[in-house]
Write an enzyme that holds these catalytic residues in place. Structure first.
Site, PDB file in Angstrom:
ATOM      1  N   GLY A 170      15.134  15.551  31.534  1.00 12.77           N
ATOM      2  CA  GLY A 170      16.195  15.923  30.603  1.00 12.77           C
ATOM      3  C   GLY A 170      16.694  17.316  30.939  1.00 12.77           C
ATOM      4  N   CYS A 171      17.956  17.578  30.655  1.00  9.16           N
ATOM      5  CA  CYS A 171      18.517  18.893  31.011  1.00  9.16           C
ATOM      6  C   CYS A 171      17.930  19.992  30.129  1.00  9.16           C
ATOM      7  CB  CYS A 171      20.041  18.884  30.964  1.00  9.16           C
ATOM      8  SG  CYS A 171      20.751  18.285  29.428  1.00  9.16           S
ATOM      9  N   ASN A 172      17.770  19.712  28.845  1.00  7.44           N
ATOM     10  CA  ASN A 172      17.107  20.685  27.978  1.00  7.44           C
ATOM     11  C   ASN A 172      15.643  20.842  28.382  1.00  7.44           C
ATOM     12  OD1 ASN A 172      19.426  20.989  26.334  1.00  7.44           O
ATOM     13  ND2 ASN A 172      18.871  19.196  25.148  1.00  7.44           N
ATOM     14  N   THR A 212      15.264  23.137  31.402  1.00  6.03           N
ATOM     15  CA  THR A 212      15.438  24.566  31.093  1.00  6.03           C
ATOM     16  C   THR A 212      14.200  25.128  30.405  1.00  6.03           C
ATOM     17  OG1 THR A 212      17.702  23.859  30.548  1.00  6.03           O
ATOM     18  CG2 THR A 212      17.189  26.184  30.270  1.00  6.03           C
TER      19      THR A 212
END
Lengths: 342, 342, 342, 342
Positions: D148-150, D153
């Site tokens: 997932g992109c979140n 990060t």
């Protein structure tokens, strides 16, 4: 009969916002607008959106006859404000929008603002302008110190929790998403459209933001002990608004109850049903504050989110709310305009 | 005493804008809000920025008792509007915000909207709602047809020029920069934030935009001959506002004089000093229109620029201005709020 | 083997864009970056998005050893550029991105830029850098004058029409929607985020924009007679991009044919199918230009729309395209990166 | 020789981003693009910014001859992805960008995604695609599950701290500011331009966001005990980017050292000098990640801030980085393009 109003430092964003709000206020009339470097200019030259209004031209402060002024809003830069206010007639009611009279302790002022206060006597007299919590003092005050816009938002969501004793005072984290008008109309590179579009970044991170002086003063006073919170503001690509996210340790239901109870009769502060969160645009251009409480999956952890428009409830709207009280008017007069959406 | 207002189709942007403006209108009270697919919901669920207001819940149109309604704003989609309005009691005053009653000629309606009009009888009766030019008819009208938002902007800058005979009627070019709320709250790919940021593009280019029906009707009527203009709207990354640039052939000074003369006593329309140009944000959220005239370097060519907020002066503000007239109130009542800047 | 590149004036947006593009260029290597007021600073301090690159620190121009430089990009302000370039070794190939060498006629330069040219001799030698139309001269040039970004966009859509004789030369109107980075990183009030959000306005209206000097020079040269167009740029809330709308009088099919024919073999210029219009974001960050032609409902009237990224095809991308030719490289080298969408 | 690439689900934003990045990748060639509902359309109809490219038309997955495909990127929606991947030839290398293969435990998958996994066998085989931490497994993997992109990060800033044991595992708060493209090109009201401009709000607050499944899995694995963090994403008015703010309890210097040490040799992850904070736009459009560490005024409290572009390092860039490893190529190939600024 209307009250005669002067706005000192009318050429900044908070000055323009005062003009916008007073324009439809039934009991206030603007009789003087100062703007030292722009003295002689019409307000419509500085802010063409005011073109339709019949306003006095910008003048120098020394050209204002304060004998004819019932109340002055002082929207000057920090430090300038104290120099100006101490020269005003002691009978003139003043709502100051700068940081100069927010802190009770001259030592704290010097710590956060980097130089000694030059008007310590009237600093003592000033009342902290967070209306919902200083209403009675404000009614009889001569000088009210408007709060910082970030400081207002943080206090709206945290004060009732500290007062009610429902959260751990040593574990308060406040993360703000703030729009750009809080920085005023100043020419700084990071405020350019091309720099801010598709951007976001924290600033004054780690306890360096000056509004912490207000948090420390107020929260410690409520708690009866030193309270230090963590506070990080983040600039986002928006013009108006502050969305404050507080991470606290305490039962969500008790947190929600403390807020709902504190603001039950407040006209401007609305606590959402438990579990709902507010959106920044829902208060844009208005004097309202929306607050939501959400329970975290980790037991005992709660997220509290509050939002205001920094130029309205965070400064100029708050200032008028205070002025209403100082002038014996209904507190909400001229402030019930609806948020602008979309 | 206040007038009882119903808003049919309250869940769209123009409905929400009507609620915003009526909230501070001293003589109007909202007694009914319809929203067929959202009937039963509170308005604050659809628009949380209205949370502080005490509004009736959304209902179905058939559940409104029109005997208690003084005036209905109809903010329904095109085609739906005519079906609804023809079933209303013939005594109910109506301001329609759709396109259904703007065109006098049923053939023109069918040409631009693709199907026959289903309420031709009341179409005849409707008055075109460009207040500044149909004031007297509006005062005594039962049904007023609000104009298109692009159509309003274009007419504000061009009608006085056509009437005064100061421009070449065969060389009128109108290039609009329009914000996204004119398209309503509809779910379309090109209206997504990610698509529109840093974007700009023309649409309905080359004479396909439906508001041309209004231009053709009105400009030809003024000129006493067929007038056909070129009109290209361009979507830009903004939420509210229309900036209209007209390229005309005629002496700039005569153009400026014609506009200044036409609007000299208008409370909402402001013609700037010769050579100055308006900015879209200077009217945002307000019922004002700013117009500027600039001379081109080519002799005999003039650029006229006008700007309004599409949701206010372009639709809901105009609607209230018309309703004020229909109810015998002061035309500006509730509409003098100042643009929101920044 | 790679070519050694110097960028003079690297601290502005066009400087940063040159660095971005050269970073992935297989045959160019940056050996010097100048930035007079920022000399001594690392480029990553000025532009942290370049943090990962191994770049020379900013220096003063006089500290560059031009003997080791194959080609210099000069991204200095107007007027500064001519002063610097005339002092460079006459053997150094130069692509200038300022306005200083765009106009052939010193009189025209003085007219548009308000002071006499100080390097008239090398002004004569400079080749106008609109690659698609000056390809052969550029290949052998020592000094190429990059075009204005607005001037490039307007010429891409109008030159083939003037050359083909398919439009009325006395009825050309050019309306531009321009993003803010064209104004550079300068600190001006109207470039602030809070001022530009939800805003749009024309500037240099009526024939005052300096890029008209380029239009006049080039269009008159093609036509063999004086050609004067109307040109109005409008600032919109976007960071990169220019959308140019030309209103011309001529048959749409002939207009489309002239453009399609002119650009048939051009790698960067794409003419859309007849009747389609381009969107600004579809070329963002790239060296491409999209052009569309739409027929108006008025016979004989045609709308031509073109779009480029002002920082890429409008300045730094164009500069590299020209440098490729001057260095004997493939014209598209390092420039085929895809637009960034969304 | 180039590797033949198929992109399944090419019509979404991550599909378009894969095409953008592969276009300048020296060793990859796109041979098939699927888009079930858009099968038969040209990619340039769906994404006109790709107009200049010579791409295969969109087809149905069943029309792809996987014998000629070296590697498939699967950019399909969750749940669809597992159904498609289990039918692919077992020899086809696959990088999946959906959530379907990120969680090791089918029970966790069902808990977060609401239905049982339908391809449990290949779920076992999948390698978690956070390249910097699973490099060796990815090199030999057949199926890599993009993160997932979140989740990416958050892990970039927190993994080294958990591994190094320098923070309190029970006091981790992660507040994200996320741009809108993370939600894809889907038609949802809150993603409209008019809704998001000047707006900001939290969503999936309090532990409801699905990426918590990844955090729980990965952080617990590193720590060797259950780790549960608090995680709140906030949507802001931006198109690309994630700015992640982690509030941790641990010495700032130890935190900074742990991060600097972990990423010392990483080409894409840059740890800023102690006390500096990153800005979201500094990595836009690139595969870079910037991380900053700031000490709070409260002893033992530290703020860690990281930023990536959600479509690049957060999904499609990461996918290509993984594909490079799986194909035996240099990990950075095709990924060194510079962030687009401004």
């Amino acid at each position: 009969m209307t009250y005669k109003i002067a706005i000192l430092g009318a050429s900044g964003y908070t000055g323009a916002e005062l003009v916008r709000l007073i324009a439809t206020h039934p009991m206030m009339e603007i009789v003087a607008l100062s703007g030292d470097r722009k003295a002689g200019m019409e307000m419509a030259e500085v802010y063409p959106h005011l073109r339709h209004m019949d306003l006095p031209a910008l003048c120098k402060i020394e050209d204002i006859d304060f004998a004819t002024v019932d109340l002055a809003f002082c929207a000057l830069p920090h430090a300038t404000s104290q120099a100006v206010i101490k020269e005003l007639p002691p009978t003139t009611k003043v709502v100051d929008l700068s940081a100069d009279f927010r802190l009770r302790d001259p030592g704290e002022y010097e710590k956060w603002y980097g130089k000694p206060h030059s008007a310590v006597e009237i600093q003592k007299e000033a009342v902290y302008g967070l209306t919902e919590f200083y209403r009675d003092e404000i009614k009889s005050a001569r000088l009210v110190a408007g709060t910082g816009c970030n400081a207002a938002t943080g206090q709206f969501i945290l004060r009732p929790l500290i007062a009610a004793g429902v959260i751990d005072l040593d574990q308060i984290i406040l993360d703000l998403k703030v729009a750009v008008s809080g920085a005023g109309r100043s020419l700084k590179e990071h405020l350019l459209y091309g720099e801010l579009e598709d951007n976001a970044f924290g600033y004054s991170i780690g306890g360096k933001h000056r509004h912490l002086g207000e948090f420390d003063q107020e929260f410690s006073k409520i708690a009866g002990r030193d309270v230090r919170i963590q506070f990080t503001p983040n600039l986002i690509p928006a013009t108006r608004g502050i969305l404050a996210t507080a991470y606290v340790q305490g039962e969500a239901s008790a947190v929600h109850y403390a807020l709902a109870d504190a603001y039950m009769n407040e006209p401007f502060i609305h606590v959402l049903p438990f579990g709902q969160a507010p959106a920044m645009k829902h208060v844009r251009g208005s004097n309202f504050c929306h607050i939501g409480v959400v329970e975290d999956r980790i037991p005992g952890r709660t997220i509290v989110i509050g939002t205001i428009d920094n130029l309205t409830k965070g400064s100029s709207g708050q200032a008028i709310q205070n002025a209403n009280l100082m002038l014996g008017l209904d507190e909400t007069m001229g402030l019930m305009n609806v948020p602008m959406y979309p």
